[in-house]
Design a protein around this motif. Structure first.
Motif, mmCIF file in Angstrom:
data_model
loop_
_atom_site.group_PDB
_atom_site.id
_atom_site.type_symbol
_atom_site.label_atom_id
_atom_site.label_comp_id
_atom_site.label_asym_id
_atom_site.label_seq_id
_atom_site.Cartn_x
_atom_site.Cartn_y
_atom_site.Cartn_z
ATOM 1 N N ARG A 552 0.796 -1.171 0.100
ATOM 2 C CA ARG A 552 -0.029 0.024 0.161
ATOM 3 C C ARG A 552 0.832 0.995 -0.060
ATOM 4 N NH1 ARG A 552 -4.463 -2.264 2.697
ATOM 5 N NH2 ARG A 552 -5.976 -0.161 2.619
ATOM 6 N N LEU A 553 0.058 2.204 -0.201
ATOM 7 C CA LEU A 553 0.925 3.472 -0.165
ATOM 8 C C LEU A 553 0.356 4.117 1.104
ATOM 9 C CD1 LEU A 553 2.292 6.031 -1.550
ATOM 10 C CD2 LEU A 553 0.061 6.757 -2.317
ATOM 11 N N VAL A 554 1.505 4.572 1.860
ATOM 12 C CA VAL A 554 1.156 4.885 3.477
ATOM 13 C C VAL A 554 1.717 6.307 3.527
ATOM 14 C CG1 VAL A 554 1.568 4.468 5.850
ATOM 15 C CG2 VAL A 554 1.089 2.459 4.310
ATOM 16 N N GLY A 555 0.811 7.257 3.959
ATOM 17 C CA GLY A 555 1.233 8.641 4.117
ATOM 18 C C GLY A 555 0.570 9.541 5.141
ATOM 19 N N PHE A 556 0.830 10.826 4.909
ATOM 20 C CA PHE A 556 0.240 11.671 5.861
ATOM 21 C C PHE A 556 -0.640 12.536 5.326
ATOM 22 C CE2 PHE A 556 4.142 10.223 7.541
ATOM 23 C CZ PHE A 556 4.079 10.060 8.890
ATOM 24 N N PRO A 557 -0.545 13.455 4.291
ATOM 25 C CA PRO A 557 -1.392 14.318 3.489
ATOM 26 C C PRO A 557 -2.444 13.675 2.742
ATOM 27 C CG PRO A 557 0.800 14.935 3.052
ATOM 28 C CD PRO A 557 0.937 13.466 3.600
ATOM 29 N N HIS A 589 6.624 0.713 -1.524
ATOM 30 C CA HIS A 589 7.419 -0.180 -1.992
ATOM 31 C C HIS A 589 8.550 0.331 -2.981
ATOM 32 C CE1 HIS A 589 9.444 -4.122 -2.919
ATOM 33 N NE2 HIS A 589 9.107 -4.586 -1.729
ATOM 34 N N LYS A 590 9.726 0.037 -3.185
ATOM 35 C CA LYS A 590 10.418 0.328 -4.447
ATOM 36 C C LYS A 590 10.169 -0.141 -5.712
ATOM 37 C CE LYS A 590 14.471 -2.975 -3.913
ATOM 38 N NZ LYS A 590 15.724 -3.088 -3.375
ATOM 39 N N TYR A 591 9.534 -1.380 -5.535
ATOM 40 C CA TYR A 591 8.847 -2.082 -6.686
ATOM 41 C C TYR A 591 8.098 -0.976 -7.711
ATOM 42 C CZ TYR A 591 5.445 -4.678 -9.483
ATOM 43 O OH TYR A 591 4.792 -5.284 -10.367
ATOM 44 N N TYR A 592 7.565 0.074 -7.039
ATOM 45 C CA TYR A 592 6.619 0.687 -7.650
ATOM 46 C C TYR A 592 7.440 1.859 -8.448
ATOM 47 C CZ TYR A 592 2.641 -1.168 -5.133
ATOM 48 O OH TYR A 592 1.873 -2.073 -4.477
ATOM 49 N N HIS A 593 8.725 2.172 -8.191
ATOM 50 C CA HIS A 593 9.482 2.899 -8.913
ATOM 51 C C HIS A 593 9.971 2.416 -10.338
ATOM 52 C CE1 HIS A 593 11.752 5.843 -6.182
ATOM 53 N NE2 HIS A 593 10.332 5.940 -5.796
ATOM 54 N N PHE A 594 9.891 1.025 -10.372
ATOM 55 C CA PHE A 594 10.081 0.032 -11.737
ATOM 56 C C PHE A 594 8.835 0.545 -12.621
ATOM 57 C CE2 PHE A 594 13.216 -1.593 -8.994
ATOM 58 C CZ PHE A 594 14.364 -1.884 -9.889
ATOM 59 N N LEU A 595 7.724 0.166 -11.838
ATOM 60 C CA LEU A 595 6.398 0.279 -12.660
ATOM 61 C C LEU A 595 6.243 1.840 -13.298
ATOM 62 C CD1 LEU A 595 3.474 -1.640 -10.576
ATOM 63 C CD2 LEU A 595 5.072 -2.201 -12.668
ATOM 64 N N PRO A 631 -5.339 3.817 -0.238
ATOM 65 C CA PRO A 631 -4.128 4.237 0.399
ATOM 66 C C PRO A 631 -4.348 4.264 1.976
ATOM 67 C CG PRO A 631 -4.708 6.244 -0.450
ATOM 68 C CD PRO A 631 -5.752 4.781 -1.031
ATOM 69 N N ILE A 632 -3.264 4.263 2.707
ATOM 70 C CA ILE A 632 -3.498 4.374 4.180
ATOM 71 C C ILE A 632 -2.925 5.734 4.605
ATOM 72 C CG2 ILE A 632 -3.057 3.449 6.341
ATOM 73 C CD1 ILE A 632 -2.760 0.659 5.230
#
Length: 704
Positions: A552-557, A589-595, A631-632
């Protein structure tokens, strides 16, 4: 003497030319003869593609005493298929054998079947060219007779059964597939073929729960080639003036009375009930009339409707669903026992509304509630468009999907995922590493990636703050100003973690999400160069949440997308729902940089770099499309004001630009794939500020 030799030589030349002309003429006569033969069966071009052009179609006399086997209504894959023939060829596929095209005649040399249709020829041609086609019988799992049984009204069932039973490898129909679209004829309009087919599998568009043999037959769309010339232009939903339309030609009397007399239908001018015109108009099939006698062109009228109702009629095999999806209308299905096309793999709840036949009087209220939530309505439309383009559009797609379903039944380990069948997939997307629950080791930590241009002094504060987090393993600064070198070593603050600087050759916003070799941890913290208000404790907690939700994408704003007048809008106000988390400070996850670098839909990266905006929205689209999850958001902090003026300082123009980005990305991905949730992750004791530090690990998290 020379004149005589010259005359003889000239005569030989003329003779050679004459012979060549005769040979050429003979060749063309043979071709025209073949064309004549083929044209008696069907349009000869498909047969040319099937590699029988240049060969005379064999004639087979069918023995009238051939043994017929009654159709086994209890067949399943497990008791009527010889699975030993369905072996993986090493490439994850079964073999499909097509019988040679033959002209079948009875003992009086009269044709037993009607000429082959162009649609069935296209069906055979598609399979012949597919990866499943085999020419050797011993490698075949499925056998397909070259016998056109698409339309039950065009052939005799008794004769068709005799033709099939005479096939050299028939074996009571075991492992044979019969391709049918229209199964019933007047007056019964049966929902499946009604003659002796033994243990053969059947495709059809009119199956009911009573006639459909699960794990054996395949329900396919009703394909109507006569409507394909119509120009179904893409209409925006906001331009559709008809709320609900029913456009069938025949109804059961009780259904028609309810549609034309019940107050829920008659009280609204935007509910239209159509039927056949009386007296019939020219091109009667292309016209419909309402109860007042007003004429409508069908199926073009479907382009003006938001919802299109399909009710019970005499023939279950209905072309309405195909036309409705093609027009971009949301199907409303009120057929309790109908088997939807390809329902073994397609989740029709995401593309259609199902209403029990007994609740037909409530359909307007049900649809009104759906329309009031524009997001739900747009998702139904998007999913319907996806199904039509990928599975319904032509005979070739229908044929290939049928083979894929058969392949998955025979070789379950090759089965595609639910998301593959039911969601748009990013072109060339690599296999996801999250096919099993993934919980990275918390000890590995995260790599902070900071993209900066000319704000070195502010960025230093961010760097020092991030370095205080207990889980940071490395900090990478991407210096995005190609014309100015980053400051020398003496200008950087002293911190306890390794800091690496990457100097970009080009000022591109997409540099933020490039898969740099320097990123060694699974987890990345993406943080803007002016976010100084997030505490190290908040970063540690955000990382802890990501460890337990690594896909997942985990963040603040947080941010949200709404649907206003059927158009996406970017919402930055503080509300309970979220569908995005900004990458100004987030973990993934760094995998999403490849995508992001290699598998985004065409044009999105260029759009981002050209507008220098919306890379965070694109990353939200990318992760939502890959996982199907929202996302979370972590912690209750409301405000994330930058400490310096940046790209987004002009708020009004910024929000307009974000609206445009949302719509552009939505179109590029094929549908609205962002997921809305009401969820936030907080420490267990986040409100207990008076507890000692040892009990409250995240004591310095942001307050409201």
């Amino acid at each position: 003497m020379k004149r005589v030799k010259r005359a003889i030589h000239c005569r030989e030349k003329y003779c050679m030319v004459l012979c060549l002309c005769l040979v050429t003429l003979f060749f063309f006569l043979m071709i025209f003869k073949e064309i004549d033969i083929l044209s008696k069966v069907a349009n000869y071009m498909p047969y040319k593609n099937l590699s029988i052009f240049g060969k005379e179609i064999p004639v087979v006399v069918v023995d009238s005493s051939v043994h017929l086997t009654v159709t086994d209504k209890a067949c399943t894959y497990w008791n009527c298929i010889n699975s030993y023939k369905c072996i993986d060829d090493g490439e994850g596929k079964i073999g499909v054998y097509i019988y040679d095209i033959v002209r079948y005649v009875d003992e009086d040399l009269k044709d037993m079947l009607t000429p082959m249709s162009a649609e069935f020829a296209q069906f055979l041609w598609t399979i012949k060219q597919s990866k499943y086609a085999v020419s050797q019988l011993d490698k075949a799992c499925i056998l397909i007779p070259s016998v056109d049984l698409m339309n039950r009204a065009t052939f005799s069932g008794e004769k068709a059964a005799r033709v099939l039973a005479s096939l050299p490898y028939w074996n009571n129909g075991t492992n044979h597939l019969i391709f049918n679209v229209i199964p019933g004829v007047e007056p019964e309009f049966l929902s499946t073929l009604d003659f002796h087919l033994g243990n053969s599998m059947i495709t059809g568009s009119g199956f009911t729960q009573r006639s459909y043999r699960r794990t054996f037959d395949i329900s396919i769309p009703f394909y109507n080639p006569h409507k394909q010339h119509l120009n179904f232009e893409t209409h925006k939903p906001s331009s559709r003036d008809i709320f609900l339309i029913v456009s069938q030609r025949q109804y059961y009397s009780n259904v028609y009375n309810q549609l034309t007399n019940h107050e829920s239908f008659t009280s609204r001018s935007d509910v239209v009930v159509l039927t056949s015109c009386s007296p019939p108009l020219p091109l009667g099939e292309m016209n419909r009339c309402d109860t007042r006698g007003q004429h409508y062109s069908y199926p073009a009228v479907l382009l003006d409707a938001k919802f299109c109702l399909i009710t019970r009629e005499r023939q279950f095999a209905t072309v309405h669903l195909h036309n409705i999806l093609r027009a971009g209308c949301v199907p409303v299905v009120s057929l309790d026992t109908y088997i939807m096309p390809f329902q073994d793999v397609l989740d029709w709840r995401r593309a259609a509304v199902f209403v029990n036949e007994n609740n037909l009087d409530k359909v307007v209220d049900i649809l009104s509630s759906i329309l009031s939530d524009g997001n739900t309505y747009s998702q139904l439309v998007d999913q319907g468009n996806f199904y039509y383009k990928n599975y319904f559009q032509d005979i070739s797609r229908i044929a290939l999907v049928t083979l894929e379903i058969l392949n998955e039944r025979a070789l379950p380990h090759t089965a595609k995922s639910y998301s593959h069948w039911n969601r748009p997939i990013i072109p060339s997307q690599p296999p996801s590493p999250f096919f099993v629950p993934l919980v990275p080791s918390q000890k590995s930590g995260f790599t902070a990636v900071i993209l900066t241009y000319n704000r070195f002094e502010v960025m230093k504060q961010v760097l020092v703050n991030v370095a205080k987090a207990s889980n940071v393993a490395k900090i990478i600064v991407i210096w995005n100003n190609p014309e100015t070198n980053p400051p020398g070593d003496g200008h950087w603050p002293e911190v306890s973690v390794l800091v690496q600087v990457i100097h970009s050759k080009y000022n591109r916003l997409s540099n933020r999400f490039y898969p740099y070799d320097e990123i060694e941890t699974d987890c990345i913290l993406s943080i803007d160069d002016d976010i100084t208000m997030v505490t190290p404790a908040e970063l540690d907690f955000g990382y802890r949440v990501w460890v337990e939700n690594a896909d997942r994408l985990v963040g603040f704003p947080p941010r949200y997308h709404s649907v206003n007048n059927f158009e996406l809008k970017y919402v930055s106000e503080w509300i309970s729902n979220i569908s995005m988390v900004l990458t100004g400070v987030s973990f993934y996850h760094k995998y999403y940089h490849f995508l992001f670098t290699s598998a985004l839909p065409d044009g999105i990266k260029d759009w981002i770099d050209g507008h220098m905006n919306c890379e965070d929205i694109a990353m939200n689209f990318l992760i939502a499309n890959s996982t199907g999850k929202a996302p979370i958001k972590v912690l209750a902090r409301k405000k994330f004001k930058s400490s310096a003026t940046g790209l987004s300082s002009d708020m009004s123009s910024h929000l307009v630009a974000r609206d445009i980005c949302l719509r552009h990305f939505n179109e590029a991905f094929g549908q609205t794939i962002l997921h809305s949730v009401e969820f936030r992750a907080d420490p267990v004791l986040f409100k207990e500020q008076d507890l000692i530090d040892d009990m409250n690990l995240y004591y310095s998290d942001g307050a409201l």
